[in-house]
Motif scaffolding. Sequence first.
Motif, mmCIF file in Angstrom:
data_model
loop_
_atom_site.group_PDB
_atom_site.id
_atom_site.type_symbol
_atom_site.label_atom_id
_atom_site.label_comp_id
_atom_site.label_asym_id
_atom_site.label_seq_id
_atom_site.Cartn_x
_atom_site.Cartn_y
_atom_site.Cartn_z
ATOM 1 N N LEU A 335 0.849 -1.181 0.000
ATOM 2 C CA LEU A 335 0.000 0.000 0.000
ATOM 3 C C LEU A 335 0.883 1.228 0.000
ATOM 4 C CD1 LEU A 335 -2.600 -1.024 2.748
ATOM 5 C CD2 LEU A 335 -2.885 -1.158 0.255
ATOM 6 N N ARG A 336 0.528 2.196 -0.830
ATOM 7 C CA ARG A 336 1.218 3.485 -0.772
ATOM 8 C C ARG A 336 0.336 4.434 0.028
ATOM 9 N NH1 ARG A 336 1.577 7.245 -5.838
ATOM 10 N NH2 ARG A 336 -0.337 7.956 -4.843
ATOM 11 N N ILE A 337 0.878 4.932 1.111
ATOM 12 C CA ILE A 337 0.116 5.740 2.055
ATOM 13 C C ILE A 337 0.712 7.135 2.125
ATOM 14 C CG2 ILE A 337 -0.709 5.931 4.427
ATOM 15 C CD1 ILE A 337 -0.170 2.869 4.668
ATOM 16 N N THR A 338 -0.063 8.121 1.749
ATOM 17 C CA THR A 338 0.388 9.506 1.842
ATOM 18 C C THR A 338 0.546 9.918 3.300
ATOM 19 O OG1 THR A 338 -0.783 10.059 -0.197
ATOM 20 C CG2 THR A 338 -0.207 11.897 1.260
ATOM 21 N N VAL A 339 1.567 10.685 3.579
ATOM 22 C CA VAL A 339 1.730 11.252 4.916
ATOM 23 C C VAL A 339 0.773 12.437 5.036
ATOM 24 C CG1 VAL A 339 3.306 12.343 6.549
ATOM 25 C CG2 VAL A 339 4.137 10.522 5.019
ATOM 26 N N GLY A 340 -0.292 12.248 5.766
ATOM 27 C CA GLY A 340 -1.254 13.318 5.977
ATOM 28 C C GLY A 340 -0.920 14.112 7.224
ATOM 29 N N SER A 341 -1.893 14.820 7.725
ATOM 30 C CA SER A 341 -1.708 15.528 8.993
ATOM 31 C C SER A 341 -1.521 14.508 10.102
ATOM 32 C CB SER A 341 -2.921 16.406 9.286
ATOM 33 O OG SER A 341 -4.058 15.584 9.518
ATOM 34 N N ASP A 342 -1.067 14.956 11.264
ATOM 35 C CA ASP A 342 -0.921 14.030 12.391
ATOM 36 C C ASP A 342 -2.247 13.365 12.729
ATOM 37 O OD1 ASP A 342 1.774 14.476 12.632
ATOM 38 O OD2 ASP A 342 1.574 16.024 14.181
ATOM 39 N N ALA A 343 -3.327 14.123 12.648
ATOM 40 C CA ALA A 343 -4.646 13.564 12.955
ATOM 41 C C ALA A 343 -5.047 12.505 11.931
ATOM 42 C CB ALA A 343 -5.690 14.679 12.996
#
Length: 362
Positions: A335-343
Amino acid sequence: MSKYWSPIVSRLTPYTPGEQPKISNLIKLNTNENPYGPSPLAIAAIQREATSALRLYPNPDSEPLKLAIAAQNAEHGITPAHVFVGNGSDEVLAHAFHALLQHDDPILYPDITYSFYPTYSNLYQVAYKTIPLADDFTIRVDDYLNAGKNGGIIFPNPNAPTGCLLPLSEVERLVASQPDSTVIVDEAYIDFGGESAIALVSRYPNLLVVHTLSKSRSLAGLRVGFAVGHPDLIIALERVKNSFNSYPLDRMAIAGATAAIEDQAHFEYTRLAVIKSRNTLVEGLTKLGFEVLPSAANFVFARHPQHDAAEVAAGLRSDGIIVRHFTSARIAQFLRITVGSDADCQALLDALPKHLQKTAGD
């Protein structure tokens, strides 16, 4: 198929971008967008351009933007003559395929890489040969040096979708060893953990480095990209661009992108925030049993040895969290998972355990 199509149309396999869902309240971790907004200076600059002046064509050479990019890289001997700009880095790459990679010998790029490369190859009828990544999903320079005569080399650094970084010393070894070929380094994600090859441009006339403002400058919606290379390469890109569209950037894009480049403080703040969140996300995924490739990008590439990636992605989607799943054989369990906000990242980590309760064999 229509009888009115040109013959090439039926032979094309268009690029498929990441899903842009129309459902509200989703946690969107599938297209590597920056969770932080663009520079306030960029927004203000865009707003100032929203006047009656929009009746006039923009500067066809995007001179203010080229000046800003050159100024940011002046320590490396970069001048406006070394800079090309376009409507997103995808357009810059398309022009590069057309202007610099159409030769008799095949071009080289990784077997697992940005999926627009084979699309451009087919569109412009550029012969190509893929070079397998190593077992650890890294690029091995020696594999390119031993691949025989080529019509050019292109690769992302960090690579996509793996996020793995090729050190600048290895980039230089590749470029220096291929003086008769154009080497294009696609640095869409370099600001999140690598050292840019722009530092090498003044020494290597065969090197073109491509950047985008979509990621580290948070301007995916503005569509601005640029390339830095020897003026001879830039002239080739300009000749193609001016045979295609003399005005690829509108007035608001030029103004906003210029302000974003000049606002180094905002760039550094958001860049470092993403890196910090990435480290936390990797730690959390590792604790849940995921294998995570070393990432220098604003995303991570991870697999769980006991769970099917497609099933995990579907489960997350049922929770309103979207990640990217690729189906190519070597990476079908990633899975490629974007680094989003901490939340956003914490919501992902909180949702995963219930989808990992069953093993793949149950």
